[in-house]
Design an enzyme around this catalytic site. Structure first.
Site, PDB file in Angstrom:
ATOM      1  N   HIS A  71      -7.986  -5.608  -0.419  1.00 51.98           N
ATOM      2  CA  HIS A  71      -6.787  -4.720  -0.162  1.00 51.98           C
ATOM      3  C   HIS A  71      -5.481  -5.465   0.410  1.00 51.98           C
ATOM      4  O   HIS A  71      -4.267  -5.131  -0.005  1.00 51.98           O
ATOM      5  CB  HIS A  71      -6.986  -3.661   0.707  1.00 51.98           C
ATOM      6  CG  HIS A  71      -6.114  -2.703   0.869  1.00 51.98           C
ATOM      7  ND1 HIS A  71      -5.389  -2.093  -0.380  1.00 51.98           N
ATOM      8  CD2 HIS A  71      -5.483  -2.113   1.879  1.00 51.98           C
ATOM      9  CE1 HIS A  71      -4.542  -1.281   0.403  1.00 51.98           C
ATOM     10  NE2 HIS A  71      -4.185  -1.292   1.554  1.00 51.98           N
ATOM     11  N   SER A 104       0.808  -1.137  -0.083  1.00 54.01           N
ATOM     12  CA  SER A 104      -0.028  -0.233   0.053  1.00 54.01           C
ATOM     13  C   SER A 104       1.008   1.264  -0.076  1.00 54.01           C
ATOM     14  O   SER A 104       1.650   1.487  -0.869  1.00 54.01           O
ATOM     15  CB  SER A 104      -1.001   0.119   1.322  1.00 54.01           C
ATOM     16  OG  SER A 104      -2.104   1.079   1.065  1.00 54.01           O
TER      17      SER A 104
END
Length: 709
Positions: free
Chosen positions: A678, A563
């Site tokens: 995610h 991320s």
């Protein structure tokens, strides 16, 4: 009637000069931003096939995957639980339940080595019955009984969910109950058994530019959601906005509140007072923290000047609850806690009679208990004590009960398995569960060092390594970090990394970079927006220090991050390709000139800046990995991976990075998990596969002998 928060002069400035962003003529890979277009998915399948052929066919792959899966499926790992009036609840995934079960037990049974669990909701059975790839995303329940819940389910792992009313007493979905079938971001809160406060996507004109909801409605049972009364509306330029309920420990609603997130780190708060929304006179980087002992607490990330007092950044400030309800902006304020040097708070929990706050003291964990003690004059003072937990470890609050003083804590470090402590509030915590050891720590040690960043700042890092290893640069070393959004990276039991990497002779390094939250708000705020390069400089400085000390050498040094950490790794290998032998770029941000247009990237402008504004574009353009890739550089064969279902950090970033590397003739690997969200991987099998792929790559690049080094 809609009651809209007044437009504030503090809202985002929209008068800045705006410039264009790269379009199809400048960016030949924009088509990869269509997450599920057939053209993009065909490209993904081809890339996956190439990468899997190179990594799955390695003779070590199956062994590594089996080792990781054994850890993930371990029956004796700690079943972390939450307190509810009808028992302790746990969500569990294993070989028999890959999608997981929500289950409960009693405290008495939980304290035994083999608790007796009662299944409340079987996600595998639900998914099979409905033909969906359901991923359980949690529940929101009505206090105080907490038996009526809105269950959130994601199809394939994306952040967007559907929600359904569930009764934990009958262990079934409520017939003709509340149902939100349109998947969306957002939240719900229970006002009472027949009323919900809903912050969701209500159709055209109800999502911000960051694709989050900014309107709230009150939904009565038996009526269509489309006809629910709107009670709050932010602005489309907000990151997000919505109404909420301020409850005390008994579950009683003390006030109706609302907020507008005008940037990722700044919010305006409101309270419903005398028939209108009143804006609270608090800093934009302060927020309500909870109700304790008849007081409302606020947390502030900046210095707060109020009532002739100065409250330091990162402090806790209290007001008498009844006084605040009568006069929200006039109630007298009292300091509850302020950080010492290199201290910062890290999460908190409220029981029936106390506040517990996690604390980092020079990256070492502690927990403080706070109570308000009244005196005979009607006043009183806040008293605190340190909870008796082990020193020199990472300490966290695992669960707490609103109805009682029960609370649980976790204690962990790199080499010692996580231990779970329990207290009923009347005595010091005691150990009730310990995670098994997943790797042999014999012969391993942990050291802490400091590197000097480009501007002279000392950057601490931990290294886990073999005792007495040769300081000749020959050790394969994996360096990781994060450095964003005030999120700390702390020592924790390494589990799969210990088994797959450390046992095979590798070393592991965790860097505490500016931009993170290891030393409080200032540590974060000094490395955002125009100063974001400081985070990248810190990471490079740690890598250089590892080489200078002889721990490793560039050909044996790999980096990994996800991320914001994926952006970190992207900046590192494009700015200093000579310094690394491997780079794992997980679910990254990568094209920073278009990040605000991809997924929910616009919500992060407060962290990075706005590439549509020339001055801010200049900050970003200087480090954006996608734009920095150059044909004449010699990169360390990066491994980029992402998830098709990730609607937060969109797979386009990793896809475009791989496509550009390929177009310029660079070697690389690309893999896309076509089911996970995610975090990648929706079940243990897929998580183990991802771990094995990455560790095979690291071993090939950093441990194996290769032509040319």
């Amino acid at each position: 009637m809609t009651l809209t928060a007044a437009t504030s002069a503090n809202a985002q400035n929209t008068t800045e000069t705006v410039v264009g962003v790269p379009g199809p003529e400048e960016d030949p890979f924009i088509w990869l931003e269509e997450a599920r277009s057939e053209e993009a998915l065909d490209w993904v399948r081809a890339e996956n096939e190439r990468t899997l052929a190179a990594l799955e066919n390695d003779p070590r792959f199956e062994e590594l995957k089996a080792e990781a899966l054994a850890i993930y499926d371990s029956e004796d790992r700690i079943p972390f639980a939450t307190f509810r009036p009808d028992g302790l609840y746990n969500f569990w995934q294993d070989k028999q339940n890959p999608k997981g079960v929500l289950r409960r037990t009693t405290l008495e049974s939980y304290r035994t080595d083999e608790p007796e669990w009662e299944v409340v909701l079987d996600i595998d059975a639900l998914a099979a019955a409905e033909g969906k790839e359901w991923v359980y995303k949690g529940s929101t329940c009505l206090p105080p009984a907490l038996n009526k819940c809105m269950i959130a389910l994601s199809d394939g792992g994306e952040d967007a969910t559907v929600m359904r009313e569930f009764d934990t007493s009958t262990k079934s979905f409520v017939e003709d109950g509340f149902v939100i079938d349109e998947k969306s971001q957002g939240s719900v809160s229970w006002i009472d058994e027949d009323t919900l406060l809903v912050n969701r996507d209500f159709g055209e004109g109800t999502l911000t530019e960051s694709e989050y909801p900014f309107t709230s409605r009150i939904w009565k049972r038996g009526t269509p959601l489309s006809e629910a009364e709107e009670i709050f509306r932010g602005e489309p330029t907000d990151v997000w906005a919505g109404a909420s309920l301020l409850r005390d420990a008994t579950g009683t609603i003390q006030a109706r509140t609302a907020f507008r997130g005008i940037s990722f780190h700044e919010s305006l708060y409101y309270v419903w007072k005398d028939g209108e929304w009143l804006e609270l006179d608090i800093p934009k980087m302060a927020s309500p923290y909870g109700i304790v002992d008849g007081h409302l607490l606020f947390s502030t990330d900046v210095v707060w000047e109020a009532d002739g007092q100065t409250f330091p950044a990162d402090s806790l400030v209290a007001v008498d609850l009844e006084e605040w309800k009568a006069d929200p902006n006039g109630a007298a304020k009292t300091l509850v806690w302020a950080p010492g040097e290199r201290q910062t708070k890290r999460g908190g929990s409220i029981t029936a009679n106390a506040l517990y706050v996690g604390l980092l003291d020079n990256v070492v964990g502690k927990v403080l208990e706070f109570n308000f003690v009244a005196n005979e004059n009607g006043g009183g003072q806040w008293l605190s004590r340190e909870v008796a937990l082990p020193d020199n470890a990472t300490v966290g609050i695992a669960a707490s009960s609103n109805e009682t003083d029960q609370i649980m804590f976790t204690v962990t470090d790199f080499l010692n398995p996580t231990t779970l402590y329990y207290s009923d509030g009347s005595s010091d915590p005691e150990i009730i569960k310990t995670s098994p050891s997943y790797f042999d720590k014999a012969g391993m040690e942990v050291e802490q060092h400091e590197a000097t960043s480009a501007d002279g700042t000392k950057i601490p890092y931990f290294i886990v390594k073999p005792k007495g290893m040769a300081m000749d640069g020959s050790t394969a070393t994996l360096l990781t970090g994060y450095g964003g959004f005030q999120i700390p990276r702390l020592p924790g039991y390494l589990g799969t990394t210990g088994k797959l990497w450390l046992e095979r002779g590798g070393a592991y390094v965790l860097a505490n970079l500016r931009g993170g939250g290891e030393f409080g708000p200032g540590w974060h705020q000094t490395a955002i927006r125009e100063n974001k390069q400081r985070t990248w400089d810190d990471f490079i400085a740690v890598a250089e220090d590892l080489v200078e000390r002889g721990f490793t050498s560039p050909e044996h040094l790999g980096i990994q991050g996800g991320s914001q950490g994926g952006l970190l790794v992207g900046t590192a290998f494009t700015q200093r390709p000579d310094l690394f032998g491997a780079a794992i770029v997980q679910i990254p941000l990568f094209d920073m000139l278009r990040y605000h247009l991809i997924g929910r990237g616009a919500s992060w402008i407060g962290e990075y800046g706005d590439p549509r504004i020339p001055e801010q574009r200049a900050w970003i353009e200087g480090y954006s990995p996608y734009q920095m890739i150059a044909e004449d550089e010699d990169y360390p064969v990066p491994f980029l991976w992402a998830s098709t279902a990730d609607d937060r950090t969109h797979p386009a970033h990793a896809r475009k990075g791989a496509a550009k590397l390929k177009a310029q003739g660079h070697d690389y690997y690309y893999f896309e998990d076509m089911t996970g969200g995610h975090s990648g991987g929706v079940d243990n099998e897929q998580r183990a596969k991802l771990q094995a792929l990455q560790h095979v790559y690291l071993m090939q690049r950093l441990m194996d002998e290769r032509d040319g080094g």
